[in-house]
Scaffold this motif. Sequence first.
Motif, PDB file in Angstrom:
ATOM      1  N   UNK A 170     -31.331 -15.114  11.155  1.00 44.96           N
ATOM      2  CA  UNK A 170     -30.791 -16.085  12.109  1.00 44.96           C
ATOM      3  C   UNK A 170     -29.803 -17.001  11.387  1.00 44.96           C
ATOM      4  N   UNK A 171     -28.842 -17.516  12.135  1.00 43.15           N
ATOM      5  CA  UNK A 171     -27.819 -18.352  11.519  1.00 43.15           C
ATOM      6  C   UNK A 171     -26.915 -17.555  10.596  1.00 43.15           C
ATOM      7  N   UNK A 194     -35.863 -16.710   9.014  1.00 44.07           N
ATOM      8  CA  UNK A 194     -35.563 -17.854   9.874  1.00 44.07           C
ATOM      9  C   UNK A 194     -34.696 -18.834   9.097  1.00 44.07           C
ATOM     10  N   UNK A 195     -33.392 -18.732   9.284  1.00 43.57           N
ATOM     11  CA  UNK A 195     -32.441 -19.512   8.498  1.00 43.57           C
ATOM     12  C   UNK A 195     -31.605 -20.477   9.347  1.00 43.57           C
ATOM     13  N   UNK A 211     -40.081 -19.647  17.952  1.00 44.34           N
ATOM     14  CA  UNK A 211     -39.749 -18.667  18.987  1.00 44.34           C
ATOM     15  C   UNK A 211     -39.494 -17.286  18.370  1.00 44.34           C
ATOM     16  N   UNK A 212     -38.758 -17.263  17.264  1.00 43.54           N
ATOM     17  CA  UNK A 212     -38.439 -15.981  16.627  1.00 43.54           C
ATOM     18  C   UNK A 212     -39.699 -15.297  16.105  1.00 43.54           C
ATOM     19  N   UNK A 213     -40.550 -16.067  15.458  1.00 43.23           N
ATOM     20  CA  UNK A 213     -41.797 -15.491  14.944  1.00 43.23           C
ATOM     21  C   UNK A 213     -42.656 -14.947  16.079  1.00 43.23           C
ATOM     22  N   UNK A 214     -42.724 -15.697  17.164  1.00 42.88           N
ATOM     23  CA  UNK A 214     -43.533 -15.280  18.321  1.00 42.88           C
ATOM     24  C   UNK A 214     -43.010 -13.980  18.917  1.00 42.88           C
ATOM     25  N   UNK A 215     -41.683 -13.774  18.844  1.00 42.76           N
ATOM     26  CA  UNK A 215     -41.088 -12.579  19.437  1.00 42.76           C
ATOM     27  C   UNK A 215     -41.172 -11.363  18.524  1.00 42.76           C
ATOM     28  N   UNK A 232     -39.263 -18.163   5.895  1.00 41.96           N
ATOM     29  CA  UNK A 232     -38.833 -19.379   6.569  1.00 41.96           C
ATOM     30  C   UNK A 232     -38.061 -20.242   5.571  1.00 41.96           C
ATOM     31  N   UNK A 233     -36.785 -20.451   5.839  1.00 38.69           N
ATOM     32  CA  UNK A 233     -35.951 -21.261   4.945  1.00 38.69           C
ATOM     33  C   UNK A 233     -36.269 -22.729   5.188  1.00 38.69           C
ATOM     34  N   UNK A 234     -36.758 -23.401   4.144  1.00 36.56           N
ATOM     35  CA  UNK A 234     -37.223 -24.773   4.279  1.00 36.56           C
ATOM     36  C   UNK A 234     -36.339 -25.786   3.580  1.00 36.56           C
ATOM     37  N   UNK A 235     -36.782 -27.032   3.631  1.00 33.96           N
ATOM     38  CA  UNK A 235     -36.043 -28.144   3.044  1.00 33.96           C
ATOM     39  C   UNK A 235     -37.006 -29.291   2.784  1.00 33.96           C
ATOM     40  N   UNK A 236     -36.689 -30.110   1.762  1.00 35.55           N
ATOM     41  CA  UNK A 236     -37.479 -31.305   1.481  1.00 35.55           C
ATOM     42  C   UNK A 236     -36.995 -32.512   2.285  1.00 35.55           C
ATOM     43  N   UNK A 237     -36.069 -32.298   3.212  1.00 30.74           N
ATOM     44  CA  UNK A 237     -35.474 -33.409   3.957  1.00 30.74           C
ATOM     45  C   UNK A 237     -36.526 -34.261   4.657  1.00 30.74           C
TER      46      UNK A 237
END
Length: 267
Positions: free
Chosen positions: A13-14, A88-89, A119-123, A138-143
């Motif tokens: 994604x993205x 998931x990006x 939503x993507x994971x569920x599908x 899952x692309x994460x962040x410390x934000x």
Amino acid sequence: MRDQPEYVIAVVTGASSGLGRALSFRLTAEGIHVVGIARNNLDLAETERGCKEGKFTPISCDVSNSAQIEAIAKSIEKSIGPVSILINNAALCVEQDFLGTSSDKIAEHVAINCLGPLYAAKAFIPPMLARNHGRIINVGSFAGDDPLVGKMGYSVSKAGARAFSKGLAKELEAFLPAVTVSEWIPSIMSTGIGRPEGISPDEAAYWGAALALDFRLEYHGLTFLKNKELIECRSFRNRVLDRVFFRPQKVPYVLEPRTRHTSQKAF
């Protein structure tokens, strides 16, 4: 490392820019068929031009729309083939003054950055479970750990996304080794939502591709920062007990890219 199926399909994604584009380049160079999802068709076409010929399928889709994602997932399975990897990006990061911005504009970050992965994971996960084979990154962040002024939407959404990733890993433990979940934090990059001094998406994509293509069970539920497993800080008491009982320190996993391909594209 668990064996991969002979023909691997990855959904990114993205994929229209930044890290998503770089991951698409890297994965297709490895022989993986990538289905790139994003809202901008023109930018997806640009991504396709930089991918290995015949290995990239662009699909216009809004990840914040659950009905669209569900329909796209069924269409991919029917017309392209079984999806083995979901990255998931997709992410939105717009600087906004909290008091001067509508709540809907801030909530849009949550819809894309947090609900999009859900939503993507569920599908995509149910067919993976049925085939007993799947990989979720899952692309994460410390934000969310240290919010910055003007980035309320991004900070809140990324905090929620991290919680979702950890929760998803817990939910799927009962189904192991069918589907494994990992969180990957590539650090600050030189992208539109990053900083000019950040690492290049091309460099980060080596690590992301290596993680996505490694199906080993041991990676389930782990978080990787750049190319190394992130070891959570243990309490002082536990550190003392480790020394008293001579417990060995955990050695973090390190991502090892299989190859390094030179790209002509600038991300």
